[in-house]
Design an enzyme around this catalytic site. Sequence first.
Site, PDB file in Angstrom:
ATOM      1  N   ILE A  67       0.902  -1.153   0.000  1.00 41.55           N
ATOM      2  CA  ILE A  67       0.000   0.000   0.000  1.00 41.55           C
ATOM      3  C   ILE A  67       0.939   1.200   0.000  1.00 41.55           C
ATOM      4  CG2 ILE A  67      -0.250  -0.219   2.537  1.00 41.55           C
ATOM      5  CD1 ILE A  67      -2.894   1.282   2.350  1.00 41.55           C
ATOM      6  N   SER A  68       0.703   2.151  -0.912  1.00 41.41           N
ATOM      7  CA  SER A  68       1.629   3.277  -1.083  1.00 41.41           C
ATOM      8  C   SER A  68       1.656   4.189   0.139  1.00 41.41           C
ATOM      9  CB  SER A  68       1.232   4.098  -2.309  1.00 41.41           C
ATOM     10  OG  SER A  68       1.126   3.280  -3.439  1.00 41.41           O
ATOM     11  N   GLN A  69       2.763   4.918   0.249  1.00 42.89           N
ATOM     12  CA  GLN A  69       2.919   5.946   1.283  1.00 42.89           C
ATOM     13  C   GLN A  69       1.823   7.011   1.093  1.00 42.89           C
ATOM     14  OE1 GLN A  69       6.525   7.980   0.466  1.00 42.89           O
ATOM     15  NE2 GLN A  69       6.430   9.335   2.232  1.00 42.89           N
TER      16      GLN A  69
END
Length: 220
Positions: A67-69
């Site tokens: 899950i992206s920053q």
Amino acid sequence: MPETVLSLDFDFARHEMVEDQIKRRGIHDRAVLSALLQVPRHLFVEPEFLHLAYTDSALPIKENQTISQPYIVALMTQSARLNANDRVLEIGTGSAYQAAVLAEIVKEVYSIEIIEALAHSAEDKLKNLGYKNVTVRHGDGYRGWPKKSPFDAILITAAAPKIPQLLIDQLKVGGRMVLPLRQTKSSQDLIVLTKLENGNLKEQFITAVVFVPMTGEVRR
Ligand code: SAH
């Protein structure tokens, strides 16, 4: 009762995240800020990372993906220059967090995920959270979603070795594509392509990013 306390803690942490990680780094689009305040990121991370849900980092999800920053989600969303009536395609549903952020801002979101288990869990999650304007499909995003095209914006949330021309074809004139491109030793360039009236692409460099690779046909 403890559950209520916990959910207030998450609300507080999310607010702090937007102040410290997002606004402070120069994200000013009001719709983007409001979407990041709305979407409960803690429901998109794996249970063992719950305590890290609002920290300044990407986190592992199932199937060796991430899950992206939060800041990168905000930056990609702002860079897509979205309007409330837009129809947006995302390639790489993953946890569905980016899809939910988009769904808070635009009219319709279409998201394609190549790993079947992730596509199914993303679909369930979005449904349980009440998002009615997102459609998730399992498949290779390389060929896009011709039936739902053209799109006002396309976000590719996996690192592509080249610009997928079939996706450019599904972008409206004036449409924006945001994607990590050009692998260097340890990162990629996050860029925005704008489709001009003569069909050419205007390219703008945003920043260096680290995404998991886009797999499938784009590698052939
Ligand atoms: N947007 C996601 C980030 C997911 S990581 C989020 O908010 O959590 C990138 C995702 O892209 C992975 O789940 C990976 O399986 C998926 N992916 C990689 N190549 C793909 C392709 N060709 N088509 C669709 N999805 C792809």
